[in-house]
Design a protein around this motif. Structure first.
Motif, PDB file in Angstrom:
ATOM      1  N   ASP A  61       2.201   3.088  12.679  1.00  0.00           N
ATOM      2  CA  ASP A  61       1.551   3.084  11.257  1.00  0.00           C
ATOM      3  C   ASP A  61       0.251   3.407  11.191  1.00  0.00           C
ATOM      4  O   ASP A  61      -0.383   4.023  10.432  1.00  0.00           O
ATOM      5  N   GLU A 121      -0.117   7.040  11.175  1.00  0.00           N
ATOM      6  CA  GLU A 121       0.358   7.709  10.095  1.00  0.00           C
ATOM      7  C   GLU A 121      -0.852   7.311   8.947  1.00  0.00           C
ATOM      8  O   GLU A 121      -0.910   8.165   7.869  1.00  0.00           O
ATOM      9  N   ALA A 122      -1.515   6.232   9.003  1.00  0.00           N
ATOM     10  CA  ALA A 122      -2.517   5.905   8.207  1.00  0.00           C
ATOM     11  C   ALA A 122      -3.810   6.608   8.338  1.00  0.00           C
ATOM     12  O   ALA A 122      -4.655   6.389   7.479  1.00  0.00           O
ATOM     13  N   GLU A 171       0.838  -1.102   0.168  1.00  0.00           N
ATOM     14  CA  GLU A 171      -0.062   0.123  -0.073  1.00  0.00           C
ATOM     15  C   GLU A 171       1.047   1.268   0.074  1.00  0.00           C
ATOM     16  O   GLU A 171       0.657   2.329  -0.611  1.00  0.00           O
ATOM     17  N   ASN A 172       1.871   1.025   0.693  1.00  0.00           N
ATOM     18  CA  ASN A 172       3.017   2.367   1.001  1.00  0.00           C
ATOM     19  C   ASN A 172       4.220   1.848   1.422  1.00  0.00           C
ATOM     20  O   ASN A 172       4.288   1.202   2.484  1.00  0.00           O
ATOM     21  N   GLU A 173       5.458   1.994   0.925  1.00  0.00           N
ATOM     22  CA  GLU A 173       6.582   1.497   1.281  1.00  0.00           C
ATOM     23  C   GLU A 173       6.931   2.097   2.805  1.00  0.00           C
ATOM     24  O   GLU A 173       8.070   1.165   3.265  1.00  0.00           O
ATOM     25  N   VAL A 174       6.445   3.150   3.307  1.00  0.00           N
ATOM     26  CA  VAL A 174       6.743   3.462   4.567  1.00  0.00           C
ATOM     27  C   VAL A 174       6.019   2.828   5.714  1.00  0.00           C
ATOM     28  O   VAL A 174       6.854   2.668   6.754  1.00  0.00           O
ATOM     29  N   PHE A 175       5.095   2.104   5.243  1.00  0.00           N
ATOM     30  CA  PHE A 175       4.565   1.092   6.361  1.00  0.00           C
ATOM     31  C   PHE A 175       5.151  -0.183   6.689  1.00  0.00           C
ATOM     32  O   PHE A 175       6.051  -0.663   5.791  1.00  0.00           O
TER      33      PHE A 175
END
Length: 551
Positions: A306, A309-310, A112-116
């Motif tokens: 996480d 942030e989400a 979904e997002n590389e930062v998670f």
């Protein structure tokens, strides 16, 4: 069948990984073509000697001597100044199973997002926290342990391994595989980890003699050796040293329902116990306990980051949980254990839970002095209260979105948890000393874990993902299992990887339990994207890619 190796021949070159690869390929071709062996039989049929560490290394080693043993033969004879546990670490980080963690969901769907966080980054963070705990305890509790030093290499290895057996799609993936495997021995992430490191991975290591290498390859085909890790690392991975599904008197007091190891891997536990390690449901090694508490700390803090942030939660959600959420948190076994007698008193238990959750971001909401008017029962006081609520909510959202604020508070939270860990020393068996967490910190950890599960994993934003993933993995299992039980040998097991397919062809009509276990092994090894791609190829018009089954 080659004979067991004898003593290494003088001036023989060690069997490097390149030479071992060539030898393994030769052995595989010879086996398939039924060619005669060109290898000279070894004169001495005795197994290779046990590895001997240099005298100075033995003097510095404080863990039990059995920790350095490996269960599979032959043992490596060339140490080169590297500890056996450092070798374990190298084998883990270079394994395909470890690499595949980068494509498996931790909390937010992978990709979904590389930062998670993924299972891989989570494992690295657990290893860091566990190493900090070990260093802190070694520094502060060395005298109580009588000179025993917690082995940091073993702690790091156990941390990197602890999620190795988890399937794609996070918790929902584990649940659906356990449902499908209920009649075939069950499925559990920790049990699958032990199966991977003792059976499914393939590792030979550096072997000095050609006859020994030939013997090891033949043994690995008949009785897989996995990564061939040390007994110390395997013991640190065994959070539940009893058979899965066996509770009560059979497993012993302290067994946890729904946890354990597969019946197929029970010989591993028996071999470790035969070394005198003394594992039991009540006795886990010190390194194992440290890994376990580090996992809880990482899960409770970093998974929360996480979700912040989400945008699934804000700090204000921790301060003001609704009644249903409080009831769900209070019902968790870990929370009830921390509450003790208060667990039966709903009002007092809820107060303790709210206090524990509020302490995470308490300083963000200490704004009473800034709004003295809110205490006034007047028009101005009513307006001040509205402003107070609005600004508090806005600040909560802004803090959730600000990476520096998140990191500052959660890193401070982790440091407090580490500082709250102490040891209850066991003078007779220091490696079985008990890790203790201060009650307030333990309650905070358990409440955050329960909050993450009930407020986030069961949130509406993730429910559709979990429904889809359960459906996909369930359909994949049914399809592959039906194929594994086909009567026609030409298509039996055709949907599984080549090596598994060969097993089906060699053994004739498969037993249902064996087939189910192989299917679970394959599906649990897939990344999220691999599972999605395989499902699409089997159930839709999407054409297959060349490398789908190439591994």
């Amino acid at each position: 069948m080659p004979k067991p190796p004898g003593k290494p021949r003088p001036n023989s070159r060690p069997y490097t990984p390149q030479r071992l690869l060539s030898l393994a390929v030769h052995h595989e071709v010879r086996r398939k073509t039924q060619a005669l062996s060109a290898f000279k039989d070894a004169e001495d049929q005795r197994p290779p000697p046990e590895p001997q560490l240099p005298a100075d290394a033995q003097a510095q080693r404080h863990e039990p001597a059995a920790y350095a043993r490996r269960l599979a033969m032959p043992h490596e004879q060339s140490w080169g100044g590297i500890s056996p546990f450092a070798k374990d670490y190298a084998r883990i980080v270079h394994s395909s199973a470890f690499r595949r963690l980068q494509g498996k969901t931790q909390l937010i769907p992978a990709g979904e997002n590389e930062v998670f966080r993924t299972r891989l980054t989570h494992s690295l963070e657990v290893a860091d926290i566990a190493s900090r705990i070990a260093s802190t305890l070694n520094h502060g509790s060395g005298a109580a342990l009588g000179g025993y030093r917690i082995n940091n290499d073993i702690v790091a290895c156990a941390s990197l391994l602890h999620d190795l057996g988890h399937p794609p799609f996070g918790h929902s993936g584990e649940e659906v595989l356990n449902e499908r495997m209920r009649d075939y021995g069950g499925f559990e992430g920790n049990a699958q980890t032990l199966r991977i490191v003792t059976s499914l991975e393939s590792r030979l290591g550096l072997i000095e003699d050609r006859a020994a290498a030939e013997f090891a390859i033949a043994q690995a085909e008949e009785r897989p050796r996995g990564m061939n890790l040390t007994a110390g690392t395997l013991a640190a991975v065994l959070k539940y040293p009893y058979q899965l599904g066996a509770t009560g008197r059979k497993a012993g007091r302290g067994a946890v329902a729904g946890k354990g190891i597969y019946e197929e891997e029970m010989p591993v536990l028996h071999a470790l116990q035969a070394l005198g390690l003394g594992l039991s449901p009540q006795r886990r090694t010190l390194e194992c306990q440290i890994m376990d508490i580090a996992d809880d700390i990482a899960y409770s803090a970093y998974d929360l980051e996480d979700t912040l942030e989400a945008g699934i939660v804000t700090p204000l959600d921790l301060v003001a949980p609704d009644d249903d959420l409080l009831e769900a948190i209070r019902s968790e076994e870990g929370v009830r254990a921390c509450l003790g007698p208060l667990a039966g008193d709903m009002h007092r238990a809820n107060t303790r839970i709210v206090d524990a959750l509020t302490q995470v971001f308490a300083s963000l909401f200490d704004l009473g002095d800034a709004y003295p008017q809110i205490q006034t029962d007047s028009v101005e006081g009513n307006r001040a209260r509205h402003i107070f609520v609005a600004r508090t909510y806005l600040e909560s959202v802004m803090h959730a979105r600000h990476p520096m604020v998140r990191r500052q508070f959660l890193e401070a939270l982790i440091e407090r948890h580490i500082a709250a860990i102490t040891l209850v020393a066991d003078a007779d068996a220091p490696h079985f000393s008990r890790v203790s967490v201060e009650p307030g910190s333990r309650l905070r950890i358990e409440c955050l874990k329960a909050f993450n599960y009930h407020r986030v994993i069961n949130s509406r934003r993730l429910k559709m993902y979990h429904y889809r993933s359960r459906k996909i993995l369930g359909e994949l299992f049914d399809t592959l299992f039906d194929n594994a039980m086909e009567r026609d040998p030409k298509i039996r097991g055709l949907l599984l990887p080549d090596r598994m397919h060969e097993q089906f062809r060699a053994q004739g009509r498969s037993q249902r339990r064996e087939a189910a276990r192989l299917v679970a092994d394959h599906l649990s090894s897939l990344t999220d994207s691999e599972a999605l791609r395989l499902h699409a190829q089997l159930t839709s018009g999407q054409s297959a890619t060349f490398n789908t089954y190439w591994r």
